[in-house]
Write an enzyme that holds these catalytic residues in place. Structure first.
Site, PDB file in Angstrom:
ATOM      1  CG  ASP A   1       5.059   3.702  -2.833  1.00 50.35           C
ATOM      2  OD1 ASP A   1       4.599   4.749  -3.308  1.00 50.35           O
ATOM      3  OD2 ASP A   1       4.460   2.602  -2.884  1.00 50.35           O
TER       4      ASP A   1
ATOM      5  CG  ASN B   1       4.577   0.197   0.006  1.00 50.60           C
ATOM      6  OD1 ASN B   1       4.506  -0.740   0.786  1.00 50.60           O
ATOM      7  ND2 ASN B   1       4.224   0.104  -1.260  1.00 50.60           N
TER       8      ASN B   1
ATOM      9  CB  THR C   1      10.603  10.204  -9.712  1.00 50.99           C
ATOM     10  OG1 THR C   1       9.315   9.747 -10.162  1.00 50.99           O
ATOM     11  CG2 THR C   1      10.446  10.847  -8.343  1.00 50.99           C
TER      12      THR C   1
ATOM     13  NE  ARG D   1      15.195   8.641 -18.201  1.00 53.47           N
ATOM     14  CZ  ARG D   1      14.299   9.590 -18.485  1.00 53.47           C
ATOM     15  NH1 ARG D   1      14.683  10.764 -18.925  1.00 53.47           N
ATOM     16  NH2 ARG D   1      13.010   9.347 -18.333  1.00 53.47           N
TER      17      ARG D   1
ATOM     18  N   GLY E   1      13.001   7.306 -12.674  1.00 54.63           N
ATOM     19  CA  GLY E   1      13.484   5.935 -12.583  1.00 54.63           C
ATOM     20  C   GLY E   1      14.995   5.854 -12.564  1.00 54.63           C
TER      21      GLY E   1
ATOM     22  CD  GLU F   1      -2.347   2.801  -3.802  1.00 57.36           C
ATOM     23  OE1 GLU F   1      -1.889   2.197  -4.783  1.00 57.36           O
ATOM     24  OE2 GLU F   1      -2.054   2.512  -2.621  1.00 57.36           O
TER      25      GLU F   1
ATOM     26  N   GLY G   1       0.849  -1.193   0.000  1.00 59.13           N
ATOM     27  CA  GLY G   1       0.000   0.000   0.000  1.00 59.13           C
ATOM     28  C   GLY G   1       0.878   1.233   0.000  1.00 59.13           C
TER      29      GLY G   1
END
Length: 281
Positions: free
Chosen positions: A225, A43, A195, A199, A197, A133, A39
């Site tokens: 997260d 997280n 963000t 990079r 990833g 969420e 979640g």
């Protein structure tokens, strides 16, 4: 140390690992199954707590076995849970996650009790953080709680289009990936962490780029997260945003080298060691 308050989801992750992700209508024979606490709210709380932050989580879960699993894991990491409501007869949220041999994933999230998360109360936090969420009323409640506490408000509007764009723009700082950044164009506040990833990340509006550290990806689930939670925890402790983001990028890099979400999150000592190794001659 100042308090990081998070309002967010609590979910049991059911992870299946296989050679590749199935196409529509196709079955793929997997090789490993894992049940783990997850979640986005939980997280980020665990990631921040392991990195040294003092964390309080507001949310909701059922009184089922998955809820007990998630609550026990959060408590073991020192997350304060007095604002997590337990709804008798409700099902704790569940995420069905497929992970391929390169660490890429597909996720089907079933909210369960996360649909019952109520607006949180002020608690004297230095930073308030939420994600996409939980219900709209809870997201709006985070803004109200942050205002009452005089706190920095941070939103991670993930998954994309899960939060009313008008609400997103009212936060002090937003953390988004490239897909979310495009979806929310014109509705973001001035301060954004983008963000990217492998990079790294970009601080906006300055455009300062912070690179990722080399990592061998095993499972990218929950890396965003890890970054968001550690970043928020660093800001709550008084770190400058550049330093907090560097620390968070290193934590996310470690997490992709391990399976699962919360099980993959590093301790503060592990992140410090990774940063030291990255600057060693």
């Amino acid at each position: 140390m100042d308090l990081l308050a998070i309002c967010g989801s609590i979910t049991a992750d059911l992870l299946g690992y296989g050679p590749r992700l199935p196409r529509p209508g196709e079955s793929v024979l997997g090789r490993r199954f894992l049940v783990a606490p997850g979640g986005k709210g939980a997280n980020q709380a665990v990631a921040a707590a392991r990195a040294g932050a003092r964390v309080r989580l507001a949310g909701a879960r059922g009184d089922d076995a998955h809820g007990e699993l998630c609550a026990a894991a959060l408590a073991a990491d020192g997350v304060e849970l007095s604002a997590v409501a337990v709804h008798p007869g409700a099902t704790t949220g569940v995420a069905l996650i497929c992970v391929d041999g390169a660490g890429e994933n597909q996720i089907l999230a079933i909210p369960g009790a996360n649909a019952l998360v109520a607006p949180p109360a002020p608690c004297g936090a230095a930073v308030w953080l939420c994600q996409g969420e939980i219900p709209t009323e809870a997201v709006a409640g985070v803004l109200s709680a942050a205002r009452a506490d005089g706190a920095l408000s941070i939103c991670n509007p993930s998954p994309a289009n899960a939060i009313d764009p008008a609400l997103v723009g009212r936060f002090d700082l937003v953390v988004v990936n490239e897909l979310e950044h495009e979806a929310l164009r014109g509705h973001l506040p001035e301060r954004v962490v983008l963000t990217r990833g492998a990079r790294g990340a970009v601080l906006l509006p300055s455009g300062e780029e912070l690179p990722a550290l080399p990592a061998r990806a095993v499972d990218t689930t929950g890396a965003g997260d890890a970054l968001t939670g550690v970043l928020a925890g660093g800001l709550a402790s008084g770190m400058a945003i550049e330093a907090a983001l560097r620390f968070a990028i290193a934590a996310a890099g470690i997490s992709v080298e391990r399976e699962g979400c919360q099980p993959s999150y590093p301790t503060r000592a592990e992140v410090e060691r990774r940063l030291q190794l990255s600057t060693a001659p």
